[in-house]
Design a protein around this motif. Sequence first.
Motif, PDB file in Angstrom:
ATOM      1  N   ALA A   1      -9.397   2.343   2.173  1.00 35.40           N
ATOM      2  CA  ALA A   1      -8.745   3.021   1.218  1.00 35.40           C
ATOM      3  C   ALA A   1      -7.025   2.884   1.030  1.00 35.40           C
ATOM      4  CB  ALA A   1      -9.839   3.854   1.024  1.00 35.40           C
ATOM      5  N   ASP A   2      -7.058   2.789   0.578  1.00 33.45           N
ATOM      6  CA  ASP A   2      -5.269   2.783   0.021  1.00 33.45           C
ATOM      7  C   ASP A   2      -4.589   4.087  -1.121  1.00 33.45           C
ATOM      8  OD1 ASP A   2      -3.249   2.376  -0.822  1.00 33.45           O
ATOM      9  OD2 ASP A   2      -2.232   0.761  -2.372  1.00 33.45           O
ATOM     10  N   THR A   3      -5.241   5.101  -0.572  1.00 30.63           N
ATOM     11  CA  THR A   3      -5.296   6.920  -0.917  1.00 30.63           C
ATOM     12  C   THR A   3      -3.579   7.391  -1.514  1.00 30.63           C
ATOM     13  OG1 THR A   3      -5.584   6.929   1.409  1.00 30.63           O
ATOM     14  CG2 THR A   3      -5.603   8.949   0.138  1.00 30.63           C
ATOM     15  N   GLY A   4      -2.814   6.570  -1.173  1.00 29.64           N
ATOM     16  CA  GLY A   4      -2.412   7.057  -2.026  1.00 29.64           C
ATOM     17  C   GLY A   4      -1.983   6.286  -3.670  1.00 29.64           C
ATOM     18  N   ASN A   5      -2.410   5.190  -3.499  1.00 29.14           N
ATOM     19  CA  ASN A   5      -2.307   4.523  -5.502  1.00 29.14           C
ATOM     20  C   ASN A   5      -3.643   3.904  -6.064  1.00 29.14           C
ATOM     21  OD1 ASN A   5      -0.320   2.832  -5.015  1.00 29.14           O
ATOM     22  ND2 ASN A   5      -0.468   0.547  -3.761  1.00 29.14           N
ATOM     23  N   SER A   6      -4.591   5.707  -5.344  1.00 29.65           N
ATOM     24  CA  SER A   6      -5.878   5.967  -5.786  1.00 29.65           C
ATOM     25  C   SER A   6      -6.969   4.784  -5.428  1.00 29.65           C
ATOM     26  CB  SER A   6      -5.250   6.742  -7.193  1.00 29.65           C
ATOM     27  OG  SER A   6      -4.848   7.593  -6.903  1.00 29.65           O
ATOM     28  N   ARG A   7      -7.495   3.951  -5.150  1.00 28.93           N
ATOM     29  CA  ARG A   7      -7.945   2.855  -5.222  1.00 28.93           C
ATOM     30  C   ARG A   7      -7.923   2.510  -3.815  1.00 28.93           C
ATOM     31  NH1 ARG A   7      -3.395  -1.555  -6.436  1.00 28.93           N
ATOM     32  NH2 ARG A   7      -1.822  -1.438  -3.677  1.00 28.93           N
ATOM     33  N   VAL A   8      -9.103   1.221  -3.937  1.00 28.26           N
ATOM     34  CA  VAL A   8      -9.863   0.837  -2.491  1.00 28.26           C
ATOM     35  C   VAL A   8      -9.353  -0.503  -3.016  1.00 28.26           C
ATOM     36  CG1 VAL A   8     -12.047   0.602  -1.110  1.00 28.26           C
ATOM     37  CG2 VAL A   8     -11.969   2.122  -2.302  1.00 28.26           C
ATOM     38  N   LEU A   9      -8.558  -1.318  -1.988  1.00 25.38           N
ATOM     39  CA  LEU A   9      -9.356  -2.761  -1.385  1.00 25.38           C
ATOM     40  C   LEU A   9      -9.775  -3.382  -1.220  1.00 25.38           C
ATOM     41  CD1 LEU A   9      -5.044  -3.413  -1.074  1.00 25.38           C
ATOM     42  CD2 LEU A   9      -6.474  -3.200  -3.788  1.00 25.38           C
ATOM     43  N   TYR A  10     -10.180  -4.620  -1.304  1.00 33.91           N
ATOM     44  CA  TYR A  10     -11.251  -5.569  -0.440  1.00 33.91           C
ATOM     45  C   TYR A  10     -10.069  -6.899   0.453  1.00 33.91           C
ATOM     46  CZ  TYR A  10     -14.853  -9.210   1.222  1.00 33.91           C
ATOM     47  OH  TYR A  10     -14.988 -10.199   1.569  1.00 33.91           O
ATOM     48  N   PHE A  11     -10.130  -7.327   1.749  1.00 34.94           N
ATOM     49  CA  PHE A  11      -9.486  -7.652   1.846  1.00 34.94           C
ATOM     50  C   PHE A  11     -10.127  -9.633   2.248  1.00 34.94           C
ATOM     51  CE2 PHE A  11      -6.635  -5.037   2.030  1.00 34.94           C
ATOM     52  CZ  PHE A  11      -5.701  -5.016   1.704  1.00 34.94           C
ATOM     53  N   GLY A  12     -11.278  -9.562   2.508  1.00 29.04           N
ATOM     54  CA  GLY A  12     -11.906 -10.203   3.128  1.00 29.04           C
ATOM     55  C   GLY A  12     -11.760 -10.519   4.739  1.00 29.04           C
ATOM     56  N   VAL A  13     -11.511 -11.609   5.313  1.00 28.36           N
ATOM     57  CA  VAL A  13     -11.009 -12.020   6.775  1.00 28.36           C
ATOM     58  C   VAL A  13      -9.382 -11.704   6.930  1.00 28.36           C
ATOM     59  CG1 VAL A  13     -11.245 -13.214   8.517  1.00 28.36           C
ATOM     60  CG2 VAL A  13     -12.753 -13.051   7.236  1.00 28.36           C
ATOM     61  N   VAL A  14      -8.699 -10.693   7.251  1.00 28.73           N
ATOM     62  CA  VAL A  14      -7.376 -11.329   7.272  1.00 28.73           C
ATOM     63  C   VAL A  14      -6.593 -12.085   8.064  1.00 28.73           C
ATOM     64  CG1 VAL A  14      -5.480  -9.920   7.783  1.00 28.73           C
ATOM     65  CG2 VAL A  14      -7.104  -8.371   6.716  1.00 28.73           C
TER      66      VAL A  14
ATOM     67  N   MET B   1       0.534  -1.095   0.206  1.00 27.20           N
ATOM     68  CA  MET B   1      -0.003   0.039   0.336  1.00 27.20           C
ATOM     69  C   MET B   1       0.738   1.273  -0.091  1.00 27.20           C
ATOM     70  SD  MET B   1      -3.109  -1.331   2.827  1.00 27.20           S
ATOM     71  CE  MET B   1      -3.522  -2.678   3.233  1.00 27.20           C
ATOM     72  N   ARG B   2      -0.493   2.158  -0.685  1.00 26.89           N
ATOM     73  CA  ARG B   2       0.877   3.601  -0.507  1.00 26.89           C
ATOM     74  C   ARG B   2      -0.282   4.266   0.387  1.00 26.89           C
ATOM     75  NH1 ARG B   2       5.190   6.074  -3.026  1.00 26.89           N
ATOM     76  NH2 ARG B   2       4.946   4.573  -4.943  1.00 26.89           N
ATOM     77  N   GLY B   3       0.248   4.610   2.020  1.00 32.00           N
ATOM     78  CA  GLY B   3      -0.360   5.444   2.304  1.00 32.00           C
ATOM     79  C   GLY B   3      -1.858   6.295   2.412  1.00 32.00           C
ATOM     80  N   PRO B   4      -2.070   4.155   3.320  1.00 32.21           N
ATOM     81  CA  PRO B   4      -3.183   3.908   3.400  1.00 32.21           C
ATOM     82  C   PRO B   4      -4.311   5.227   4.306  1.00 32.21           C
ATOM     83  CG  PRO B   4      -2.292   2.509   4.288  1.00 32.21           C
ATOM     84  CD  PRO B   4      -1.753   3.260   3.519  1.00 32.21           C
ATOM     85  N   GLN B   5      -5.638   4.654   3.938  1.00 30.70           N
ATOM     86  CA  GLN B   5      -6.617   5.986   5.294  1.00 30.70           C
ATOM     87  C   GLN B   5      -7.931   5.185   5.786  1.00 30.70           C
ATOM     88  OE1 GLN B   5      -6.877  10.483   4.524  1.00 30.70           O
ATOM     89  NE2 GLN B   5      -5.166  10.485   2.924  1.00 30.70           N
ATOM     90  N   GLY B   6      -8.522   5.464   5.020  1.00 32.09           N
ATOM     91  CA  GLY B   6      -9.862   5.222   5.542  1.00 32.09           C
ATOM     92  C   GLY B   6     -10.424   3.331   5.107  1.00 32.09           C
TER      93      GLY B   6
END
Length: 913
Positions: free
Chosen positions: A204-217, A187-192
Amino acid sequence: MKWTVLLLLFASLCPAQEFSSAQAARLVIGQKPFTAASPGASDILLGSVTGVAYAADTLVVADSNNIGGTPLNHRVLIYRNVSSFVPERKAAFQQTDTRCPACVGQAATVLGQPDFATTTQNATAQNTLRSPLGVAYNGNILVVSDTDNNRVLIWKSLPAANQQPADLVIGQKDFTSNMPGRSASTMRGPQGLYLNANNELWVADTGNSRVLYFGVVTQNGQEAKLVLGQPDMGTNQQQGKYPEFVVKSDSMLGPTSVTSDGTKLVVADLGLNRVLIWNAMPAKNGQPADVVLGQPDFTSPELQVDGTPTRNKLCASNGTDADGKPTYPERCASTLDLPRSVLTDGKRLYVADSGNDRILIWNEIPHENGQVADLVLGQWDFLLNQASDSGEPRRVSATDSFKTPVGLAWDGENLYVGDTYNRRVLVYTPADFSLPITAVRNAASPKTYASGTVTIGGTVDKDFELTIKIGNENVKNADGTTADPASYIIKTVAKETFSDIIDRFVASINAGDGNPYVIATPNKAFDAIILTAREEDVAGNAITLETAVSTSATVTLTASGTKLTGGQDPSLIAPYAIVSILGENLSDHTEAVSDLTKPLPLEMGGVQFFVDGIQVPLLAVAPDRVVAQIPVQVSGSTSASGILRVQRANGGITVSTAVAVRLIEYNPTVYTADSLQPSPGIAYHSSSQATSTVSVDGTANAGDIATIKIRDREYSYQVQSTDTLTVIRDNLIALINAADPEVEAYAAGPFQRIRLRAKVPGPAGNGIPIEASATSDAQVIMTALNTELCCANEAGALVTEENPAIPGETIVVLASGLGVVMPEAARDAMFNGQPYDGPELNDAAEFVSSLAGGKTANVLFAGLRRGAVGVYEVHLELNPDLETNPKTQVTIAQSYQVSNVFTIPVLNKNEAQ
């Protein structure tokens, strides 16, 4: 006491338990009082916060930011047992804190730091944080975006120890790595963050201009399963695109927040000033959004081809420019500027529109592009930004405003807002009924009206053309220019009098529906027309006034000024002031206190009023108003939160939305009669004996001789090296009281003044001559403000047209809002709801001045009245040169705060003779 009905601003009754636009916060976490904005770090004091999260009676706050706020505390705070300090919305505040029972919260645990006082930035480790911005908690696991370490930390259960190490990390392969990356596992600077009840995580992986879904970590460095905003895990379609970024339904630019109601997914797309909505949970990489807010469509750039802002497609025109082209507001109910957080409570959608310093609320998740918001918090309307538009810095930290709101959380009853630059978390609560924005007003004069005069002079002959023009500088033409004023023209006729001219102008101005801006009334005793604004308060000061006469005219028309004056803001409230809370259906009963010399009740007719959680004394309740006293403890604050709690006749409890009480250290208001303004003041003759005043000024200089002469009797004092002006005054008083057969002396006023009073009551004491002087080279200055004692009347008798004030007389008016008093013993005797029992000689801490009939009136005393609750007396010695005028206009003032205009009848007997 008068209770004039107010034309309510923005008043409406809301459905049960609903938010209301422009309401204030009910509670504050992290500051005391609401407006303190104190920097620092402790288990109570917050720095510049961002994300907030709530679940299972626990509040989590990210106490750090990346937008320039200070201090940076690099920590996350955990508040347990939130219900123990956030009272149920219908509950009365417990009076456990004398200043702010509504200032709540003490953190139980801190993450990222070893204790609550430490705020250092540490090396990347399993138990450290560097600018944590996002938090999520679902009652099972806690997740924190450790933004500047380019990672997300996970605790499998709620941490119980300070600086407890995390259990899992994603975005990095281990707990000591922190390099940014762009892949399924970096990631790059994740926020929300969004975490559902099944522990499924969105980032919300802010620095990469994307939102990631991980499911259960379940493991460190776990790869994301799905990406939004990009076509795949390795791409950033915005890279190298500045300034023409990719603007599509499947692109993002610096997303900062993600939320869901379980069916729909919502993302704050910060860099593109929009919010994206998927009507069903996305199932594939790069899936396009279905709805966009803040923009008219998915592809509109910031500027259209013709260079105009895209927001013009969303907002209604507010006029035209000089070329006739439509103009548009900077913001409206459909626009967004740097939205940083989104939240749904399962029904409503909340957006922290941080660039506009507001929270927008949609009562259901929108289904149309550019859909308008239903409600706004933090601003008085959808067009205003109090932080940048009001020109009033005090509004930035008010209880109904934000300075860059960033985080949002919901506990089922309350909305929590991270207010970054004000270093606090505000708690907003829906309610049973709403209060108007300016519900809390000075009771002495809950409305003020600007006024002006046109005075007629000279001599009248026939065929003179006389003109009065009345306009409003706030009323614009379609092209933005000020609308022309209305002209009222009369032509004089033979044998016409000033009275006739006044009648004709008054009839013309008031004809039909009347002038839209003013009401005209005659003041024939002063050969004048009084023009009173129809619009209340400061708005009336924009009304313009002009006069003109034909070239050869011998009659004159003189306007009091180019604009009406005297419109004040009665919603600016001083500590200890008596106020009216105005609204609808505020009580099922009508009751009032009949004796202000006795302690006031804290509850009346089932009504309670709380200011910053302090239960305040009440004077009256009715369906349309509650009259109360503002607590003296609010001195030093610029805003407070007011809430009404009402027990209804049927036994039920209803609670109002919180309303911002706009505080100021002083805002003088004089009690007046109920009539067209300017209204007659409630004024009293001060003395049954003739009086006068001598002022002792300058500098006490050894050897100076100060003298007061009464008839042919001189009382002189030689100044000693250690004397002050007060000592000089007191020695002269002692000399007079020891020897003079006709006059007694006493100290009065905020300066070193000597009041002289005839020993015999009634008119026999009038006319005793007095003089004051000092040796020729003296530095002390002695001034007799009148040449003789005058104006004996019946002490306490009302000043009326039948018993008018006399030039040079001292009158007494009753006031509110003069603020705290001095000396300290008097200040310490200001107890809420209690009759004042401090020193009789006390003064308002801020000097009070006065104008009466355009001339200075000497303020001999301005302080609290002993034996009464919250009542100030102001003793005014009128100028001896005042002219006869049954409507002499008077004001009192403290610094730049001027009271309502009130009138008194004045009779100059010498003039009458």
